[in-house]
Enzyme design. Sequence first.
Site: not given
Ligand code: ASP
Length: 309
Positions: A176, A204, A207
């Site tokens: 992310t 799904r 966050d």
């Molecule tokens: N926080 C992101 C999610 O759960 C994943 C990530 O930080 O790469 O979708």
Amino acid sequence: MKRYSLAIHGGAGTILPSEMDAQKELNYTGALKEALAGGQEILASGGSSLDAVETAVRILEDCPLFNAGRGSVFNAAGKHEMEASIMDGATLAAGAVSGISLIKNPVSLARKVKDNSDFVYMSGLGAMDFAREQKVKLMDDAYFFDEYRHAQWLAVKDSSLARLDHSLLKEKKFGTVGAVAFDSQGNLAAATSTGGLTNKKYGRIGDSPIIGAGNYANNATCAVSCTGYGEYFIRGVVAYDVSALMEYKNLSLEEASRYVIKEKMVKLGGEGGLIAIDRQGKISIQFNSEGMYRAWVSADDDPVVKIFL
Ligand code: ASP
């Protein structure tokens, strides 16, 4: 000289020197430098923190190395389902989108939700209708195809596993992207964008697009962008928790963010990290994983780019 500071991330996780060759490291640091410079240019010329975080995140979304925009992972249907959010600390106005595809820059769609609608959060087909109305740039499927991401998906597609952005079992990496900024007007802003988990299904949502969980900005306290296993960050209301500890308990940014990531998240079993800036422009970067793609700069200090502990 104009006061400003800016921090960005490209995800946290099991990112070890042993798994990174010199060329790969150069590619990552180069991409982080470019995104940091894009945001810094805006801040140094007196631009807003909101424009700076949007620009930095757009540059990261355009880079296939990170799990956002172009480099988004594949979901269970073999498609890309992206999500993003942005928040203005001066007004507490926010915009968020999830379940979108083919949008070149999800963070800019989130910005349009904030600027040009009465709503905060749009999803799926409705968000796509809004995107078309707003004439945001759409790309075809081929733009989002990446051999490495595809191989990651093929490895798990016939299982019920939803994987974090990683290829080897031992390599857990959250790709992310996010940015937080403090501008010469004293305003804070935060933006976060992701493709979510490889092989995710049932719509799904992580966050990243959830205001208060993966992203938050408030001029009274701080701006925060998170990365990590989204379910834990939602349950911990992580970004807002840092702000609340500052607002109600008078903790410093460093104390609040360290406590949330290194103690509360660890106790809950959540892995990941965050970047944050307070209303004096002080930066704090915390993670409880082995590494985090990160970079920061301020009016007084030269850019710093780091990957490992
Ligand atoms: N926080 C992101 C999610 O759960 C994943 C990530 O930080 O790469 O979708």
